[in-house]
Design a protein around this motif. Structure first.
Motif, mmCIF file in Angstrom:
data_model
loop_
_atom_site.group_PDB
_atom_site.id
_atom_site.type_symbol
_atom_site.label_atom_id
_atom_site.label_comp_id
_atom_site.label_asym_id
_atom_site.label_seq_id
_atom_site.Cartn_x
_atom_site.Cartn_y
_atom_site.Cartn_z
ATOM 1 N N PHE A 148 0.835 -1.207 0.000
ATOM 2 C CA PHE A 148 0.000 0.000 0.000
ATOM 3 C C PHE A 148 0.867 1.253 0.000
ATOM 4 C CE2 PHE A 148 -2.271 3.220 2.605
ATOM 5 C CZ PHE A 148 -3.321 3.484 1.742
ATOM 6 N N LYS A 149 1.873 1.282 0.874
ATOM 7 C CA LYS A 149 2.741 2.447 0.977
ATOM 8 C C LYS A 149 3.631 2.593 -0.266
ATOM 9 C CE LYS A 149 2.970 2.506 6.036
ATOM 10 N NZ LYS A 149 3.834 2.354 7.226
ATOM 11 N N ALA A 150 4.072 1.475 -0.817
ATOM 12 C CA ALA A 150 4.931 1.534 -2.004
ATOM 13 C C ALA A 150 4.183 2.133 -3.182
ATOM 14 C CB ALA A 150 5.432 0.131 -2.339
ATOM 15 N N VAL A 151 2.930 1.678 -3.376
ATOM 16 C CA VAL A 151 2.113 2.216 -4.479
ATOM 17 C C VAL A 151 1.830 3.702 -4.255
ATOM 18 C CG1 VAL A 151 -0.129 2.097 -5.623
ATOM 19 C CG2 VAL A 151 1.092 -0.012 -5.045
ATOM 20 N N ALA A 152 1.424 4.027 -2.995
ATOM 21 C CA ALA A 152 1.120 5.432 -2.683
ATOM 22 C C ALA A 152 2.363 6.298 -2.840
ATOM 23 C CB ALA A 152 0.570 5.536 -1.262
ATOM 24 N N GLY A 153 3.512 5.772 -2.409
ATOM 25 C CA GLY A 153 4.758 6.533 -2.524
ATOM 26 C C GLY A 153 5.153 6.737 -3.976
ATOM 27 N N TRP A 154 4.914 5.725 -4.805
ATOM 28 C CA TRP A 154 5.240 5.851 -6.225
ATOM 29 C C TRP A 154 4.340 6.873 -6.904
ATOM 30 C CZ3 TRP A 154 2.382 4.161 -10.661
ATOM 31 C CH2 TRP A 154 3.081 4.256 -11.855
ATOM 32 N N ILE A 203 8.095 5.443 0.341
ATOM 33 C CA ILE A 203 8.616 4.168 -0.177
ATOM 34 C C ILE A 203 9.557 3.515 0.845
ATOM 35 C CG2 ILE A 203 10.066 3.118 -1.951
ATOM 36 C CD1 ILE A 203 8.969 5.196 -3.905
ATOM 37 N N MET A 204 10.390 4.321 1.513
ATOM 38 C CA MET A 204 11.281 3.783 2.530
ATOM 39 C C MET A 204 10.491 3.251 3.723
ATOM 40 S SD MET A 204 14.230 3.852 1.302
ATOM 41 C CE MET A 204 15.059 3.318 2.794
ATOM 42 N N ASP A 205 9.366 3.909 4.033
ATOM 43 C CA ASP A 205 8.500 3.422 5.114
ATOM 44 C C ASP A 205 7.889 2.071 4.740
ATOM 45 O OD1 ASP A 205 7.489 3.730 7.660
ATOM 46 O OD2 ASP A 205 5.606 4.592 6.962
ATOM 47 N N VAL A 227 -2.472 12.405 0.814
ATOM 48 C CA VAL A 227 -1.935 11.047 0.611
ATOM 49 C C VAL A 227 -1.224 10.554 1.865
ATOM 50 C CG1 VAL A 227 -0.274 9.653 -0.683
ATOM 51 C CG2 VAL A 227 -1.698 11.328 -1.872
ATOM 52 N N THR A 228 -0.349 11.401 2.420
ATOM 53 C CA THR A 228 0.408 10.972 3.598
ATOM 54 C C THR A 228 -0.505 10.768 4.799
ATOM 55 O OG1 THR A 228 0.901 13.305 4.096
ATOM 56 C CG2 THR A 228 2.552 12.057 2.861
#
Length: 366
Positions: free
Chosen positions: A24-30, A38-40, A114-115
């Motif tokens: 979820f975080k990777a997609v949102a970060g991208w 993405i690091m989170d 988003v964050t």
């Protein structure tokens, strides 16, 4: 489903939850173009480590006993719990360091839609995951699961504190990020130390609970011929393996055949009811003649003597006129040798002509 299967299933839920958050975080970060998010996401992958450790420890603990480890591998679970507790403790220490830095060099965090969405989802998932895993850990008596659940809960609390401090700064202009982070970090460190204490205590030979001790003693005393229960020594060799010994006093007129049957009945009851493996020792109580009068007199004298909690293991060797017994002193006695000497002098005055061997024993089951 067996206990170990339930532990593994719960750990798999933890891994799945962390993989969901990572994806979820990777997609949102991208989408947001945020390296921090993405690091989170990568951090969530590392959070799954505690669940992996629990699974590995559980699988290793299932190994059957062998010649090298005749009591099995159940204690591996304690090492798993220690490793996870160290992870929690390390998280608290790192969080404290970062929080103290923010006190002296505060930064103003900025949040987008988003964050904020990511933070709220992460908090909810981690809180639910922590509650579920800790609940399963308590039910299954798994220190590793409880530590893993606490790890997830503390992750959520740390993230929540960041969100709360941001809200306070938004409405009041006061930045409490470092202070709140430091307080929560200290709580995490305290919890990590306490979590380490439980498995370490069991590895060092921590005694069973007082409630279990009383229940075992009462159950054994129900058998015909048992006059007393003493020296209950039980050690954990894993959550499902408790091994040790105890002594019972019986009339000296009881035959060897009856004693054999009695000890087998006691060991069967304790295994069936508590899954405890014990060796049963025997103390003989004189029940006739002059020896009986001597034993009653000596025992009455000792029970009325100051600072004695319990007396057991009485044995009289007639040909040498030697009396041997175990004495359990109370907590006010710090010098066993001095107390033993004092007691010897006192009992020799009352019973001259006898040789007394006194064993100071600190194994006491109330």
């Amino acid at each position: 489903m067996s206990r170990n299967q339930q532990i593994i299933r719960t750990s798999l839920v933890g891994i799945a939850a962390n993989l969901f958050l990572a994806a979820f975080k990777a997609v949102a970060g991208w989408i947001a173009g945020s390296v921090a998010i993405i690091m989170d996401a990568v951090n969530n992958l590392s959070d799954a480590l505690s669940s992996v450790i629990t699974i590995v420890g559980t699988k290793l603990s299932e190994k059957p006993a062998d010649r090298v480890h005749p009591f099995g591998y159940g204690r591996v679970e304690y090492f798993s719990a220690i490793i996870i507790s160290v992870i929690v403790l390390s998280t608290g220490i790192l969080s404290l360091v970062e929080s103290v830095k923010k006190i002296f060099d505060p930064t103003n965090p900025s949040y987008t839609a988003v964050t904020l969405t990511i933070i709220i989802v992460a908090i909810v998932v981690k809180l639910v995951l922590g509650w579920y895993v800790k609940k399963q850990g308590r039910q299954l008596q798994s220190n590793a699961l409880e530590a893993s659940g606490a790890d997830a809960t503390f992750d959520a609390v740390v993230t929540l504190s960041t969100l709360v401090s941001a809200g306070i700064m938004l409405f009041t202009g006061v930045n409490l990020d470092g202070i709140l982070g430091s307080i929560i970090s200290l709580v995490i460190i305290k919890a990590g130390i306490e979590m380490i204490g439980a498995p370490v205590g069991q590895l060092l030979g921590e005694s069973i609970s007082k409630e279990m001790m009383v229940n075992i003693k009462n159950d054994v005393k129900q058998f015909a011929g048992v006059l007393g229960v003493y020296d209950i020594i039980l050690n954990y060799y894993g959550p499902n393996a408790i091994i040790g010994s105890l002594h019972v006093s019986v009339p000296e007129s009881m035959t060897a055949n009856r004693i054999h049957g009695l000890t087998r009945s006691i060991t069967k009851l304790l295994y069936d009811k508590y899954h405890v493996i014990v060796t049963v020792g025997i103390y003989a109580v004189c029940d006739h003649g002059k020896e009986s009068e001597l034993q009653k007199g000596v025992m009455a004298f000792l029970k009325s003597y100051p600072h004695i909690e319990q007396v057991h293991g009485y044995f009289y060797l007639e040909e040498k006129r030697t009396v041997t017994f175990d004495v359990v002193p109370d907590d006010s006695i710090h010098d066993d040798n001095a107390f033993q000497y004092q007691l010897l002098q006192a009992i020799r005055k009352v019973y001259p002509g006898y040789i007394f061997n006194i064993v100071i024993d600190h194994i006491y089951c109330k």
